[in-house]
Design a protein around this motif. Structure first.
Motif, PDB file in Angstrom:
ATOM      1  N   PHE A  61      32.599  26.725  26.441  1.00  0.00           N
ATOM      2  CA  PHE A  61      33.132  27.985  25.918  1.00  0.00           C
ATOM      3  C   PHE A  61      34.608  28.081  26.241  1.00  0.00           C
ATOM      4  O   PHE A  61      35.008  28.187  27.400  1.00  0.00           O
ATOM      5  CB  PHE A  61      32.390  29.174  26.522  1.00  0.00           C
ATOM      6  N   ALA A  62      35.439  28.004  25.191  1.00  0.00           N
ATOM      7  CA  ALA A  62      36.881  28.207  25.334  1.00  0.00           C
ATOM      8  C   ALA A  62      37.129  29.708  25.281  1.00  0.00           C
ATOM      9  O   ALA A  62      36.973  30.343  24.232  1.00  0.00           O
ATOM     10  CB  ALA A  62      37.635  27.492  24.224  1.00  0.00           C
ATOM     11  N   PHE A  63      37.491  30.288  26.429  1.00  0.00           N
ATOM     12  CA  PHE A  63      37.635  31.739  26.475  1.00  0.00           C
ATOM     13  C   PHE A  63      39.057  32.167  26.126  1.00  0.00           C
ATOM     14  O   PHE A  63      39.978  31.363  26.029  1.00  0.00           O
ATOM     15  CB  PHE A  63      37.178  32.293  27.829  1.00  0.00           C
ATOM     16  N   ASP A  64      39.201  33.456  25.949  1.00  0.00           N
ATOM     17  CA  ASP A  64      40.452  34.062  25.478  1.00  0.00           C
ATOM     18  C   ASP A  64      41.026  34.944  26.577  1.00  0.00           C
ATOM     19  O   ASP A  64      40.280  35.574  27.330  1.00  0.00           O
ATOM     20  CB  ASP A  64      40.131  34.889  24.226  1.00  0.00           C
ATOM     21  N   HIS A  65      42.351  34.987  26.691  1.00  0.00           N
ATOM     22  CA  HIS A  65      42.961  35.945  27.611  1.00  0.00           C
ATOM     23  C   HIS A  65      44.082  36.755  26.939  1.00  0.00           C
ATOM     24  O   HIS A  65      44.789  37.495  27.613  1.00  0.00           O
ATOM     25  CB  HIS A  65      43.490  35.266  28.876  1.00  0.00           C
ATOM     26  N   ASN A  66      44.206  36.616  25.620  1.00  0.00           N
ATOM     27  CA  ASN A  66      45.280  37.307  24.902  1.00  0.00           C
ATOM     28  C   ASN A  66      44.778  38.269  23.837  1.00  0.00           C
ATOM     29  O   ASN A  66      45.560  38.706  22.987  1.00  0.00           O
ATOM     30  CB  ASN A  66      46.216  36.288  24.232  1.00  0.00           C
ATOM     31  N   GLY A  67      43.501  38.580  23.854  1.00  0.00           N
ATOM     32  CA  GLY A  67      42.984  39.493  22.837  1.00  0.00           C
ATOM     33  C   GLY A  67      43.063  38.944  21.433  1.00  0.00           C
ATOM     34  O   GLY A  67      43.352  39.676  20.483  1.00  0.00           O
ATOM     35  N   GLY A  68      42.791  37.660  21.288  1.00  0.00           N
ATOM     36  CA  GLY A  68      42.800  37.026  19.976  1.00  0.00           C
ATOM     37  C   GLY A  68      44.168  36.661  19.446  1.00  0.00           C
ATOM     38  O   GLY A  68      44.291  36.177  18.322  1.00  0.00           O
ATOM     39  N   ARG A  69      45.212  36.860  20.251  1.00  0.00           N
ATOM     40  CA  ARG A  69      46.574  36.572  19.796  1.00  0.00           C
ATOM     41  C   ARG A  69      47.011  35.173  20.192  1.00  0.00           C
ATOM     42  O   ARG A  69      46.639  34.658  21.246  1.00  0.00           O
ATOM     43  CB  ARG A  69      47.558  37.586  20.402  1.00  0.00           C
ATOM     44  N   MET A  77      55.430  36.380  24.877  1.00  0.00           N
ATOM     45  CA  MET A  77      54.410  35.778  25.727  1.00  0.00           C
ATOM     46  C   MET A  77      54.646  36.110  27.203  1.00  0.00           C
ATOM     47  O   MET A  77      53.734  36.522  27.920  1.00  0.00           O
ATOM     48  CB  MET A  77      54.388  34.257  25.536  1.00  0.00           C
ATOM     49  N   LEU A  78      55.878  35.938  27.661  1.00  0.00           N
ATOM     50  CA  LEU A  78      56.182  36.198  29.070  1.00  0.00           C
ATOM     51  C   LEU A  78      56.023  37.681  29.407  1.00  0.00           C
ATOM     52  O   LEU A  78      55.595  38.024  30.518  1.00  0.00           O
ATOM     53  CB  LEU A  78      57.588  35.717  29.398  1.00  0.00           C
ATOM     54  N   ALA A  79      56.356  38.555  28.476  1.00  0.00           N
ATOM     55  CA  ALA A  79      56.197  39.986  28.720  1.00  0.00           C
ATOM     56  C   ALA A  79      54.734  40.349  28.934  1.00  0.00           C
ATOM     57  O   ALA A  79      54.407  41.261  29.714  1.00  0.00           O
ATOM     58  CB  ALA A  79      56.770  40.788  27.560  1.00  0.00           C
ATOM     59  N   TYR A  80      53.844  39.632  28.261  1.00  0.00           N
ATOM     60  CA  TYR A  80      52.409  39.879  28.417  1.00  0.00           C
ATOM     61  C   TYR A  80      51.846  39.179  29.645  1.00  0.00           C
ATOM     62  O   TYR A  80      51.075  39.763  30.420  1.00  0.00           O
ATOM     63  CB  TYR A  80      51.666  39.420  27.165  1.00  0.00           C
ATOM     64  N   LEU A  81      52.241  37.920  29.860  1.00  0.00           N
ATOM     65  CA  LEU A  81      51.607  37.116  30.898  1.00  0.00           C
ATOM     66  C   LEU A  81      52.137  37.386  32.302  1.00  0.00           C
ATOM     67  O   LEU A  81      51.391  37.248  33.276  1.00  0.00           O
ATOM     68  CB  LEU A  81      51.771  35.628  30.578  1.00  0.00           C
ATOM     69  N   THR A  82      53.412  37.741  32.427  1.00  0.00           N
ATOM     70  CA  THR A  82      53.973  37.921  33.770  1.00  0.00           C
ATOM     71  C   THR A  82      53.217  38.971  34.576  1.00  0.00           C
ATOM     72  O   THR A  82      52.808  38.708  35.721  1.00  0.00           O
ATOM     73  CB  THR A  82      55.466  38.252  33.690  1.00  0.00           C
ATOM     74  N   PRO A  83      52.970  40.172  34.038  1.00  0.00           N
ATOM     75  CA  PRO A  83      52.171  41.129  34.821  1.00  0.00           C
ATOM     76  C   PRO A  83      50.725  40.702  34.996  1.00  0.00           C
ATOM     77  O   PRO A  83      50.101  41.021  36.021  1.00  0.00           O
ATOM     78  CB  PRO A  83      52.283  42.433  34.020  1.00  0.00           C
ATOM     79  N   LEU A  84      50.180  39.974  34.040  1.00  0.00           N
ATOM     80  CA  LEU A  84      48.806  39.493  34.182  1.00  0.00           C
ATOM     81  C   LEU A  84      48.690  38.523  35.359  1.00  0.00           C
ATOM     82  O   LEU A  84      47.800  38.654  36.208  1.00  0.00           O
ATOM     83  CB  LEU A  84      48.346  38.818  32.886  1.00  0.00           C
ATOM     84  N   LEU A  85      49.599  37.568  35.424  1.00  0.00           N
ATOM     85  CA  LEU A  85      49.548  36.570  36.490  1.00  0.00           C
ATOM     86  C   LEU A  85      49.836  37.173  37.869  1.00  0.00           C
ATOM     87  O   LEU A  85      49.487  36.567  38.890  1.00  0.00           O
ATOM     88  CB  LEU A  85      50.526  35.435  36.197  1.00  0.00           C
ATOM     89  N   ALA A  86      50.447  38.333  37.888  1.00  0.00           N
ATOM     90  CA  ALA A  86      50.714  39.019  39.152  1.00  0.00           C
ATOM     91  C   ALA A  86      49.571  39.938  39.564  1.00  0.00           C
ATOM     92  O   ALA A  86      49.654  40.585  40.608  1.00  0.00           O
ATOM     93  CB  ALA A  86      52.004  39.829  39.042  1.00  0.00           C
ATOM     94  N   ASP A  87      48.508  39.975  38.770  1.00  0.00           N
ATOM     95  CA  ASP A  87      47.402  40.901  39.022  1.00  0.00           C
ATOM     96  C   ASP A  87      46.089  40.130  39.114  1.00  0.00           C
ATOM     97  O   ASP A  87      45.393  39.957  38.109  1.00  0.00           O
ATOM     98  CB  ASP A  87      47.341  41.932  37.890  1.00  0.00           C
TER      99      ASP A  87
END
Length: 241
Positions: A61-69, A77-87
């Motif tokens: 199962f290849a899962f998603d972490h971007n809500g289908g984007r 990409m960095l605006a979305y991922l930076t806070p995610l990786l810090a949480d």
């Protein structure tokens, strides 16, 4: 081997995630592998990883972490991922949601599940391990993220990690911190450094967000895939007919 694939939508992080499930032929229980994608998201390349593992006999199962984007703009990409990786809590919730999808699949042997992740997907796989998830192996590439103090003591399986020697996003200091965390926690861990490789060396750059320090290395990409398959064969082997 004939395989079957389907898209699976599931909720996580307030989003509708869109994953790719690949199943081997037959009706028996099989070991399962979660596959976490790199930062830009899921596309055909990541789906093919799941398909390749299904052809080897795994529920994949290849899962998603971007809500289908699929992010094509580096700044977005960095605006979305930076806070995610810090949480870590958000990443863990995403990982648990994907793990629930795999466990709900009737073909999955619930006692034999592994997690493999690339970049952000690898960070999510590691957070599952630090939460004590019942995994048989964790494999990551370009994801030498460290967790909260003491978290790694809850990892219950071998951890394999791969990184390029010239990766500026995962530099030697990050390698050392990751190694120290794993060692101090008594984890069965391995770290493979692929000489001359940059960040995301495993992924052809066509259609991919390309940041400084990112570059494809075909020879090491093949080697890293073989190393991951070897990890799975060691920890969650498929019975050969």
């Amino acid at each position: 081997m004939t395989i079957a694939t389907r898209t699976v939508e599931y909720p996580a992080d307030g989003l509708t995630m869109v994953g790719h499930l690949a199943l081997p032929s037959g009706a028996d229980l099989r070991p399962a592998v979660l596959i976490g994608p790199e930062g830009p998201g899921l596309n055909d390349f990541q789906w093919l990883r799941a398909d390749a593992l299904a052809e080897l006999g795994y529920v994949a199962f290849a899962f998603d972490h971007n809500g289908g984007r699929w992010f094509s703009d580096p700044a977005e990409m960095l605006a979305y991922l930076t806070p995610l990786l810090a949480d870590p809590g958000r990443m863990l919730a995403m990982g648990r949601a994907a793990l629930d999808v795999v466990r709900a699949e009737p073909r999955t042997d619930p006692e034999r599940i592994a997690a493999v992740g690339y970049g952000t997907g690898g960070a999510i796989a590691l957070e599952l391990g630090r939460d004590g998830a019942d995994l048989r192996a964790i494999g990551t590439i370009n994801a030498l993220t460290t967790g909260r103090p003491g978290g790694a003591t809850r990892i219950r399986c071998p951890v394999w990690a791969g990184v390029g020697s010239e990766d500026p996003i995962m530099p030697p200091a990050q390698r050392d911190a990751f190694a120290a965390e794993m060692q101090d926690a008594g984890v069965d861990w391995r770290l493979v450094v692929y000489g001359g490789a940059l960040h995301a060396f495993h992924h052809p750059t066509d259609g991919q967000v390309v940041l400084p320090g990112v570059g494809y290395h075909a020879r090491h990409a093949d080697r890293a895939w073989r190393d991951i398959v070897a990890l799975l064969d060691e920890c969650v082997p498929v019975a050969r007919e």
